[in-house]
Motif scaffolding. Structure first.
Motif, PDB file in Angstrom:
ATOM      1  N   THR A  17       0.746  -1.182  -0.008  1.00 13.40           N
ATOM      2  CA  THR A  17      -0.037  -0.141   0.053  1.00 13.40           C
ATOM      3  C   THR A  17       0.807   1.256  -0.093  1.00 13.40           C
ATOM      4  O   THR A  17       0.577   2.012  -0.848  1.00 13.40           O
ATOM      5  CB  THR A  17      -1.008  -0.182   1.133  1.00 13.40           C
ATOM      6  OG1 THR A  17      -1.766  -1.205   1.056  1.00 13.40           O
ATOM      7  CG2 THR A  17      -1.913   1.265   1.278  1.00 13.40           C
ATOM      8  N   PRO A  18       1.815   1.401   0.966  1.00 14.89           N
ATOM      9  CA  PRO A  18       2.580   2.466   0.794  1.00 14.89           C
ATOM     10  C   PRO A  18       3.604   2.490  -0.559  1.00 14.89           C
ATOM     11  O   PRO A  18       3.961   3.603  -0.839  1.00 14.89           O
ATOM     12  CB  PRO A  18       3.547   2.556   2.272  1.00 14.89           C
ATOM     13  CG  PRO A  18       3.449   1.139   2.716  1.00 14.89           C
ATOM     14  CD  PRO A  18       2.141   0.686   1.974  1.00 14.89           C
ATOM     15  N   VAL A  19       3.967   1.427  -0.856  1.00 21.09           N
ATOM     16  CA  VAL A  19       4.764   1.506  -2.350  1.00 21.09           C
ATOM     17  C   VAL A  19       4.112   2.157  -3.163  1.00 21.09           C
ATOM     18  O   VAL A  19       4.388   2.854  -3.968  1.00 21.09           O
ATOM     19  CB  VAL A  19       5.246   0.087  -2.424  1.00 21.09           C
ATOM     20  CG1 VAL A  19       5.926  -0.164  -3.899  1.00 21.09           C
ATOM     21  CG2 VAL A  19       6.348  -0.329  -1.480  1.00 21.09           C
ATOM     22  N   LEU A  20       2.740   1.795  -3.329  1.00 18.88           N
ATOM     23  CA  LEU A  20       1.889   2.289  -4.431  1.00 18.88           C
ATOM     24  C   LEU A  20       1.492   3.441  -4.364  1.00 18.88           C
ATOM     25  O   LEU A  20       1.439   4.517  -5.299  1.00 18.88           O
ATOM     26  CB  LEU A  20       0.540   1.336  -4.519  1.00 18.88           C
ATOM     27  CG  LEU A  20       0.867  -0.256  -5.300  1.00 18.88           C
ATOM     28  CD1 LEU A  20      -0.247  -1.056  -4.921  1.00 18.88           C
ATOM     29  CD2 LEU A  20       1.525  -0.004  -6.676  1.00 18.88           C
ATOM     30  N   GLY A  21       1.342   3.938  -2.918  1.00 19.08           N
ATOM     31  CA  GLY A  21       1.124   5.455  -2.682  1.00 19.08           C
ATOM     32  C   GLY A  21       2.067   6.309  -3.101  1.00 19.08           C
ATOM     33  O   GLY A  21       2.150   7.366  -3.592  1.00 19.08           O
ATOM     34  N   LEU A  22       3.415   5.933  -2.694  1.00 25.39           N
ATOM     35  CA  LEU A  22       4.581   6.656  -3.092  1.00 25.39           C
ATOM     36  C   LEU A  22       4.774   6.605  -4.609  1.00 25.39           C
ATOM     37  O   LEU A  22       5.220   7.978  -5.172  1.00 25.39           O
ATOM     38  CB  LEU A  22       5.957   5.958  -2.496  1.00 25.39           C
ATOM     39  CG  LEU A  22       7.323   6.671  -2.781  1.00 25.39           C
ATOM     40  CD1 LEU A  22       7.288   7.975  -2.237  1.00 25.39           C
ATOM     41  CD2 LEU A  22       8.503   5.749  -2.352  1.00 25.39           C
ATOM     42  N   ALA A  23       4.485   5.634  -5.233  1.00 28.68           N
ATOM     43  CA  ALA A  23       4.506   5.501  -6.822  1.00 28.68           C
ATOM     44  C   ALA A  23       3.755   6.501  -7.402  1.00 28.68           C
ATOM     45  O   ALA A  23       3.861   7.355  -8.368  1.00 28.68           O
ATOM     46  CB  ALA A  23       4.433   4.339  -7.235  1.00 28.68           C
ATOM     47  N   GLU A  24       2.551   6.836  -6.798  1.00 30.13           N
ATOM     48  CA  GLU A  24       1.412   7.524  -7.243  1.00 30.13           C
ATOM     49  C   GLU A  24       1.793   9.178  -7.018  1.00 30.13           C
ATOM     50  O   GLU A  24       1.561  10.145  -7.699  1.00 30.13           O
ATOM     51  CB  GLU A  24       0.141   7.233  -6.646  1.00 30.13           C
ATOM     52  CG  GLU A  24      -1.054   8.089  -7.146  1.00 30.13           C
ATOM     53  CD  GLU A  24      -2.552   7.781  -6.364  1.00 30.13           C
ATOM     54  OE1 GLU A  24      -3.182   8.672  -6.268  1.00 30.13           O
ATOM     55  OE2 GLU A  24      -2.743   6.612  -6.039  1.00 30.13           O
ATOM     56  N   ALA A  25       2.320   9.191  -5.796  1.00 26.91           N
ATOM     57  CA  ALA A  25       2.770  10.484  -5.356  1.00 26.91           C
ATOM     58  C   ALA A  25       3.855  11.023  -6.148  1.00 26.91           C
ATOM     59  O   ALA A  25       3.764  12.485  -6.459  1.00 26.91           O
ATOM     60  CB  ALA A  25       3.008  10.521  -3.938  1.00 26.91           C
ATOM     61  N   LEU A  26       4.740  10.378  -6.784  1.00 25.77           N
ATOM     62  CA  LEU A  26       5.909  11.013  -7.443  1.00 25.77           C
ATOM     63  C   LEU A  26       5.684  11.755  -8.860  1.00 25.77           C
ATOM     64  O   LEU A  26       6.427  12.680  -9.022  1.00 25.77           O
ATOM     65  CB  LEU A  26       7.144   9.860  -7.746  1.00 25.77           C
ATOM     66  CG  LEU A  26       7.693   9.553  -6.258  1.00 25.77           C
ATOM     67  CD1 LEU A  26       8.784   8.543  -6.621  1.00 25.77           C
ATOM     68  CD2 LEU A  26       8.440  10.696  -5.790  1.00 25.77           C
ATOM     69  N   PRO A  27       4.899  11.344  -9.832  1.00 29.70           N
ATOM     70  CA  PRO A  27       4.257  10.239  -9.842  1.00 29.70           C
ATOM     71  C   PRO A  27       5.228   9.120 -10.798  1.00 29.70           C
ATOM     72  O   PRO A  27       5.976   9.541 -11.560  1.00 29.70           O
ATOM     73  CB  PRO A  27       3.006  10.636 -10.979  1.00 29.70           C
ATOM     74  CG  PRO A  27       3.664  11.920 -11.491  1.00 29.70           C
ATOM     75  CD  PRO A  27       4.520  12.599 -10.855  1.00 29.70           C
ATOM     76  N   GLY A  28       4.801   8.086 -10.582  1.00 35.70           N
ATOM     77  CA  GLY A  28       5.572   6.828 -11.463  1.00 35.70           C
ATOM     78  C   GLY A  28       5.002   5.425 -11.229  1.00 35.70           C
ATOM     79  O   GLY A  28       3.847   5.324 -10.945  1.00 35.70           O
ATOM     80  N   LYS A  29       5.564   4.363 -11.622  1.00 37.58           N
ATOM     81  CA  LYS A  29       5.037   3.278 -11.692  1.00 37.58           C
ATOM     82  C   LYS A  29       5.988   2.421 -10.571  1.00 37.58           C
ATOM     83  O   LYS A  29       7.148   2.710 -10.253  1.00 37.58           O
ATOM     84  CB  LYS A  29       5.443   2.605 -12.865  1.00 37.58           C
ATOM     85  CG  LYS A  29       4.680   3.332 -14.043  1.00 37.58           C
ATOM     86  CD  LYS A  29       3.302   3.258 -14.325  1.00 37.58           C
ATOM     87  CE  LYS A  29       2.645   3.706 -15.420  1.00 37.58           C
ATOM     88  NZ  LYS A  29       1.252   3.957 -15.235  1.00 37.58           N
ATOM     89  N   ALA A  30       5.417   1.275  -9.988  1.00 35.47           N
ATOM     90  CA  ALA A  30       6.133   0.454  -9.185  1.00 35.47           C
ATOM     91  C   ALA A  30       6.675  -0.759  -9.980  1.00 35.47           C
ATOM     92  O   ALA A  30       5.575  -1.476 -10.307  1.00 35.47           O
ATOM     93  CB  ALA A  30       5.362   0.165  -7.917  1.00 35.47           C
TER      94      ALA A  30
END
Length: 62
Positions: A17-30
């Motif tokens: 969940t936090p990994v995907l949240g970080l990817a979204e915030a950057l924005p980027g992909k995991a």
């Protein structure tokens, strides 16, 4: 910044969940380096495979 690499430790699916949240915030992909595909919500096969491998090699996590 072109990329960020995280080395995830622990157990349980809630870590994604936090990994995907970080990817979204950057924005980027995991990207799942173990499987070579993108991590998406509900897709945990690479994380589960890592935990199984770790438990085989190191013993179950505490």
């Amino acid at each position: 910044m072109e990329s960020v690499m995280l080395h995830i430790r622990g157990s349980g699916d809630d870590v994604l969940t936090p990994v995907l949240g970080l990817a979204e915030a950057l924005p980027g992909k995991a990207l799942d380096c173990a499987e070579g595909g993108l991590i998406t919500p509900g897709q945990t096969s690479g994380w589960l495979a890592f935990q199984q491998f770790r438990d085989r090699v190191m013993g179950p996590s505490q």
